[in-house]
Structure formats: C-alpha cells, structure tokens
Motif scaffolding. Sequence first.
Motif, PDB file in Angstrom:
ATOM      1  N   LEU A 133      -6.158  10.131   1.407  1.00  0.00           N
ATOM      2  CA  LEU A 133      -6.459  11.100   0.056  1.00  0.00           C
ATOM      3  C   LEU A 133      -5.711  12.239   0.191  1.00  0.00           C
ATOM      4  N   SER A 134      -5.898  12.978   1.452  1.00  0.00           N
ATOM      5  CA  SER A 134      -5.250  14.202   1.600  1.00  0.00           C
ATOM      6  C   SER A 134      -3.680  13.952   1.715  1.00  0.00           C
ATOM      7  N   SER A 135      -3.265  13.009   2.114  1.00  0.00           N
ATOM      8  CA  SER A 135      -1.715  12.826   2.054  1.00  0.00           C
ATOM      9  C   SER A 135      -1.073  12.733   0.431  1.00  0.00           C
ATOM     10  N   ALA A 136      -1.969  11.702  -0.266  1.00  0.00           N
ATOM     11  CA  ALA A 136      -1.617  11.567  -1.621  1.00  0.00           C
ATOM     12  C   ALA A 136      -1.824  12.789  -2.362  1.00  0.00           C
ATOM     13  N   LEU A 137      -2.650  13.709  -2.010  1.00  0.00           N
ATOM     14  CA  LEU A 137      -2.583  14.885  -2.831  1.00  0.00           C
ATOM     15  C   LEU A 137      -2.083  16.275  -2.234  1.00  0.00           C
ATOM     16  N   GLU A 138      -1.228  15.980  -1.316  1.00  0.00           N
ATOM     17  CA  GLU A 138      -0.523  16.796  -0.677  1.00  0.00           C
ATOM     18  C   GLU A 138       0.351  17.675  -1.973  1.00  0.00           C
ATOM     19  N   GLY A 139       0.335  18.980  -1.834  1.00  0.00           N
ATOM     20  CA  GLY A 139       1.168  19.592  -2.988  1.00  0.00           C
ATOM     21  C   GLY A 139       0.792  19.751  -4.165  1.00  0.00           C
ATOM     22  N   THR A 140      -0.457  19.209  -4.409  1.00  0.00           N
ATOM     23  CA  THR A 140      -1.227  19.364  -5.753  1.00  0.00           C
ATOM     24  C   THR A 140      -2.246  20.672  -5.750  1.00  0.00           C
ATOM     25  N   GLY A 141      -2.564  21.154  -4.801  1.00  0.00           N
ATOM     26  CA  GLY A 141      -3.593  22.456  -5.061  1.00  0.00           C
ATOM     27  C   GLY A 141      -4.799  21.738  -4.703  1.00  0.00           C
ATOM     28  N   MET A 142      -5.031  20.504  -4.573  1.00  0.00           N
ATOM     29  CA  MET A 142      -6.423  19.994  -4.328  1.00  0.00           C
ATOM     30  C   MET A 142      -6.450  19.633  -2.957  1.00  0.00           C
ATOM     31  N   THR A 143      -7.362  20.316  -2.098  1.00  0.00           N
ATOM     32  CA  THR A 143      -7.519  20.114  -0.875  1.00  0.00           C
ATOM     33  C   THR A 143      -8.884  19.270  -0.241  1.00  0.00           C
ATOM     34  N   PRO A 144      -8.952  18.071   0.170  1.00  0.00           N
ATOM     35  CA  PRO A 144     -10.144  17.427   0.591  1.00  0.00           C
ATOM     36  C   PRO A 144     -10.998  17.911   1.579  1.00  0.00           C
ATOM     37  N   VAL A 145     -12.296  18.453   1.609  1.00  0.00           N
ATOM     38  CA  VAL A 145     -12.895  19.121   2.626  1.00  0.00           C
ATOM     39  C   VAL A 145     -14.342  18.490   2.737  1.00  0.00           C
ATOM     40  N   LEU A 146     -15.039  18.533   3.653  1.00  0.00           N
ATOM     41  CA  LEU A 146     -16.392  18.176   3.948  1.00  0.00           C
ATOM     42  C   LEU A 146     -17.325  18.803   2.993  1.00  0.00           C
ATOM     43  N   GLY A 147     -17.972  17.943   2.451  1.00  0.00           N
ATOM     44  CA  GLY A 147     -18.867  18.571   1.344  1.00  0.00           C
ATOM     45  C   GLY A 147     -20.324  17.840   1.622  1.00  0.00           C
ATOM     46  N   GLY A 148     -21.429  18.381   0.938  1.00  0.00           N
ATOM     47  CA  GLY A 148     -22.655  17.660   1.067  1.00  0.00           C
ATOM     48  C   GLY A 148     -22.805  16.642  -0.045  1.00  0.00           C
ATOM     49  N   SER A 149     -23.795  15.730  -0.153  1.00  0.00           N
ATOM     50  CA  SER A 149     -24.114  14.634  -1.302  1.00  0.00           C
ATOM     51  C   SER A 149     -24.798  15.582  -2.356  1.00  0.00           C
ATOM     52  N   GLN A 150     -24.751  14.764  -3.200  1.00  0.00           N
ATOM     53  CA  GLN A 150     -25.326  15.176  -4.553  1.00  0.00           C
ATOM     54  C   GLN A 150     -26.595  15.817  -4.494  1.00  0.00           C
ATOM     55  N   ASP A 151     -26.840  17.116  -4.931  1.00  0.00           N
ATOM     56  CA  ASP A 151     -28.004  17.800  -4.783  1.00  0.00           C
ATOM     57  C   ASP A 151     -28.759  18.338  -5.991  1.00  0.00           C
ATOM     58  N   LEU A 161       2.216   1.840  -3.454  1.00  0.00           N
ATOM     59  CA  LEU A 161       1.098   2.313  -4.556  1.00  0.00           C
ATOM     60  C   LEU A 161       0.922   3.727  -4.256  1.00  0.00           C
ATOM     61  N   LEU A 162       0.853   4.213  -3.148  1.00  0.00           N
ATOM     62  CA  LEU A 162       0.631   5.509  -2.819  1.00  0.00           C
ATOM     63  C   LEU A 162       1.666   6.441  -3.332  1.00  0.00           C
ATOM     64  N   GLU A 163       2.931   6.010  -3.042  1.00  0.00           N
ATOM     65  CA  GLU A 163       4.152   6.511  -3.780  1.00  0.00           C
ATOM     66  C   GLU A 163       3.903   6.886  -5.368  1.00  0.00           C
ATOM     67  N   VAL A 164       3.594   5.803  -6.065  1.00  0.00           N
ATOM     68  CA  VAL A 164       3.248   5.675  -7.298  1.00  0.00           C
ATOM     69  C   VAL A 164       1.955   7.015  -7.771  1.00  0.00           C
ATOM     70  N   PHE A 165       1.037   6.945  -6.871  1.00  0.00           N
ATOM     71  CA  PHE A 165       0.001   7.897  -6.962  1.00  0.00           C
ATOM     72  C   PHE A 165       0.719   9.392  -7.101  1.00  0.00           C
ATOM     73  N   ARG A 166       1.509   9.508  -6.025  1.00  0.00           N
ATOM     74  CA  ARG A 166       1.960  10.911  -5.673  1.00  0.00           C
ATOM     75  C   ARG A 166       2.837  11.359  -6.874  1.00  0.00           C
ATOM     76  N   GLY A 167       3.316  10.326  -7.342  1.00  0.00           N
ATOM     77  CA  GLY A 167       4.539  10.889  -8.636  1.00  0.00           C
ATOM     78  C   GLY A 167       3.999  10.890  -9.776  1.00  0.00           C
ATOM     79  N   THR A 168       2.717  10.575  -9.929  1.00  0.00           N
ATOM     80  CA  THR A 168       1.847  10.878 -11.257  1.00  0.00           C
ATOM     81  C   THR A 168       1.210  12.315 -11.324  1.00  0.00           C
ATOM     82  N   PRO A 199       0.896  -1.236  -0.021  1.00  0.00           N
ATOM     83  CA  PRO A 199       0.014   0.009   0.004  1.00  0.00           C
ATOM     84  C   PRO A 199       0.861   1.411   0.219  1.00  0.00           C
ATOM     85  N   GLU A 200       1.962   1.308   0.442  1.00  0.00           N
ATOM     86  CA  GLU A 200       2.822   2.493   0.752  1.00  0.00           C
ATOM     87  C   GLU A 200       3.485   2.662  -0.621  1.00  0.00           C
TER      88      GLU A 200
END
Length: 613
Positions: A210-228, A152-159, A149-150
Amino acid sequence: MKTFIVSSLILLISSASVSGASGQTVMALEEIRPGMTGVGMTVFEGTEPEEFEAQILGILHNINGPKRNLILARLSGGPLSDTGVIQGMSGSPVYIEGQLIGAVSYALGSFTTEAIAGITPIKEMVDAVSFPAPRAPMNPVALHLPMSPERLLEVFRGTLHRISSYALHSRDALLAQGQLSSIRHAGTMLRPIGTPLNMSGFDVHVTELLSSALEGTGMTPVLGGSQDANTSLASTPLRPGDAVSVTLIDGDLSLAGTGTVTMIDKDRVYAFGHQFQNLGPVEFLMNRAHVHTLLPSLMSSSKIASVGEAIGTFQQDRLTGIAGTLGATPRRIPIEITLRPIDSSRPTQNLHFNIVDDQVLTPLLTFVTVLNTLRAYERDAGAATFIVSGTATFQNHAPLTFNDVFSGIAPSLAAATSVLTPITFLVQNTFGPISLNSLSLEIVSSEETSTATIERVWLDTVRIRPALDTTLKIVTRTHRGVEETHSLPLRIPPNAPATASLLVASGVDLAQIEQQRTIGATRPRNLSQLIRALNNTYRNNRLYVRLLGAHPGVLLAGEPLEALPASALAVYQADRSRGAVMSLQQVNLGEWEVDTQEAVSGFRILTLNLDSQ
C-alpha cells in the motif's frame, strides 16, 4: 496572563461556533502583516486541542492558481521544536487577535531545522468547497485481461492524485511590498502536509504494498490503533483544533486519514486546508480521532491515532480543503469474507469490512482488504492453495461471480488480483456509472499445493467426420505424479471444414493463445457485454476445449458472428453503417469446459482431418 486570555478567547469562539451561532469571525488576508503573532490549536496527544504560536513571515501570492495565496509562518510551542510540522496537523486553525486567518496546511521538505508552515486562508477553503460541482468522469484507463498484480498496481498509481509544490518556480510566488525576498524561494519547497493513514489489522507485506501504491500522493500509511468509540467524547461538541479522520475502511480492518478541524459553521465542518485526493464531490465517513502519541522524525514527524465515533460525512475534497456535514453517515460498501481452512480442526474466520464507495479508491481498498485477509492466514514460506468463490453485486446490473483455484508459493496476491481485476474494470469503465453494492467471498484454504498439468489428449473415434458424436479423453498429472483421465462428450458440427484443430488448454494458456491469434476476440461495447465478458474470464480450475476451423466470420459491435456463409460475410463487410466490423479468419466451431479440483497448466492441440462421408 496574555496566553491565558488568548486561549480563553479561542475556546469561547469555538464553543459559540459549534452551538450554531452566526459563525467564526475571520481576518481578511489584506489585514495580515509580517511580524504579527497568532495562536494555533491542534491535538498533540489525547483529544484536547493545545495551543502553539505562529509568527507571520509573509504572504505568497501564487499566479499558478487564480487567487491562490498562502500565509507563511514560523510555528513554535509544544513539541514543535523537536518534531517540526507534524503530519496530522493539516487543518489546525490559526487565530490573530481572536480572528481566524486559516489552516496550517503546507510544510517545508524533510530535514528542516525549523517548523516553517504554509497557512491556507480560510476564505479560500470555504470558497473551494461551496459549489456542488458534479464529479468529473475518470480518464480512460488501459485495462487488459489477464491482469497481473504488477499491472493492477500500476493502474492504481495512475488514478491517484500526486502532490506537488505550492509554486513550480520561485518567480511564481509574488510578494507583498516590504516582504523579504528570501521567503520567495519557500514557495518551491512548500508541499501539502502529509496525511497519516492510520492502519490497524494490516499485515506488514500489505502495508509495504500500500505504501508503494500511495507513494507521492501525500498519504503515508502508519501504525494506528483499532477503532475506539470513546464515550467521553460522544457528548462533547466537535471543536476547531480537534483531531478528525477521513475513514476509508472500517470494521475488522481500519484505514483512516487523520487531520484537524479548522472551522465549524453550524453543522458544516471544514478541515485539512489542502486536498485529501482532490476528488471533488465525495461521500467519505467522518470520524473523531484519538491521538495516542507523536512519532518524531527528521523525514516527517507524524501523529499516531485511532479512529473514534462516526460523526458525519465529508462531501467535498478540494485543492484547498475538505468539508462535510455533521450527522448522517454515508453509504459504504459491505465486504463479507469467510475463510474456511480445509483442515476442520482449525476455526473458520468470518470477517466484515466497510469501504468507501468511490470510483478511484474502491478498487484499491477492496484489493488490500482481500489480500490482507489472505495474507493474515497464509504461511510466510511454503505452498498454499486458495479456492475462491463468491459474488459482487451492483445496482441495476447483473452480478459478478467468482469461482477459481490458486495454488503455489504465496498465491494470495494472485487470488486477490483475480477478485479485483473485474471490479476495477467495472468501477472504472467508460460506458457509464456503476456502483458496487456488496462483495461476498468464501475462501477455502489449504497448506498444500494443488496443481496439475495437461499430459495427453485423444478422441476415442478413429474416423472423424462432421455431425459425429465422440468422446474426448484428457489426462492430467498432479504435482505428486498422479494421473487422472477426464472424459468429455462432444459433437463435431455438421458444417465443420475438412481440416480443424482441437485445442485443450488451461485458462492461462488459452488467454495467451487468444491474444496471439485473436481467436474469438471480443471488444465489449456496453456495460452488459463487459459484465458478461468478465464473468466468462478463464479460470485456473477449468480445462477449456476449442474446436477451431478456418471458417471466416466477423466481430460486429463486440459480438462475434462466426462461420458465416460467403453471401452473409460479404454483406456485413460491405455495410459499415452497422458499426465497427472486424474480420475473423479462424473461428470457434465448438466450445466446452471441464471442471477440475486443481489449478491446471499447459495445452495440447489435435489436428483433425475430417472424412467427407
């Protein structure tokens, strides 16, 4: 009165643009001067755009990118004095005298006391997304089985694309004559405004991952509502300043990046003013968004939003903006997961998701979707067992099949990794394009451990000779101490050497042994070989038996040719025109498998001295 007139003018222009008029009037960059005051539009709450003020401070001309410029402005009005520049404002249009100058897109770093923003000129947004350049192939990714798993996450971060400042050095930011030299240093501090990834239905542990994988990409996971699906918006034309979402996952989970519409030209939509991931040509679902509230923060304030109705497709993701078309929605990859508790008194969960079809994002999104499903129904503490079976289908290629057992403390991460590793290998392969059609999984869950170890092995024949039919006995012991004997009929090959080894191993142990000894190592040379190799990946719920001998062989174009006669071996090793040839000194003389109900570990080796008669 002046504010009312400006607002009315903006709304009038917006309505004309949406209705298919000739287009929005724009102000050329050369006409913009420090001291000018503009009006921007964005949604602070709900669905109605509100105005804010933009005081022009200057223009930065960055030589790091040909003809890349940024308008520097101080924003005020509404909640901006408390929040600063807000994640989700990306794309907010700014007008001077009713003419569009560009989109709010950059902000200073954290802990700033003023809402200083960079505005991407509208011409640079339109120019960047106007050419249909083909998607460049991915750089080769180093992938090796088995994949932790570790890793695999490195691969995600690299892409994923990492954001950087607008200018690397203050000397790179050129100023127009008469501008204050103090704003030159702002170029090194300005970064693309973060994109809030509004999440709904996600487990807290998956959110952290997910926050760890996306660190530095400019995308920040935040709490949101369901599809409306807000029916009040369905009949309202999309307007500049409206909140819009780039939807990555929809269905029983929701994951979508929120930004703002900059301009609409007939059915063409421009937004963000900076990249989403700078992927080039894409096929991302475009949705309306409903802003529930703002989350003020000294680090970075953000809009909390939920996804609304689907309205079109984003087709370009470029450095200076994203663009798409209203109307038809893109193809997404359906994921069906049935979670069936082994305890029949508990209900079966049938879950459905859609994820974007993208070479970079599909593996990561599939991973978090499967992991989140398992985590949602897994205890935070204690043992569990998941029996995973299913199929991943691809266009014009054989399917991947899954059939494995994962057991122990919190096995969800290992189970999700086992599904995603082969999909990642295929989607990011270097042989040729391949598209994931669908993923269907059935997962049987239990809150008990189901593991076993290999205890003893023996053959029921005393004198072993070539061409002998015999039976191998394998004893395994469960975690509760219960022994089970497995019987495997096998035949010793007629060409077996005088000394051979019989290896009985779990999938994990066999993979480690093969890595050390390169027994039966293969290197896929095309997609068909890769799919076959992935389908033959060792499982936890198998006993693997290998009869190993010292017969030499070769690995030719990814295919093992074992136990070759000396004459044939010499021909293959001498003829290099057939492609890469690797010598194999120890080869498999026979292979067998035994299914088990448990996740097995351990290995045993029998040394066989074969009689010549």
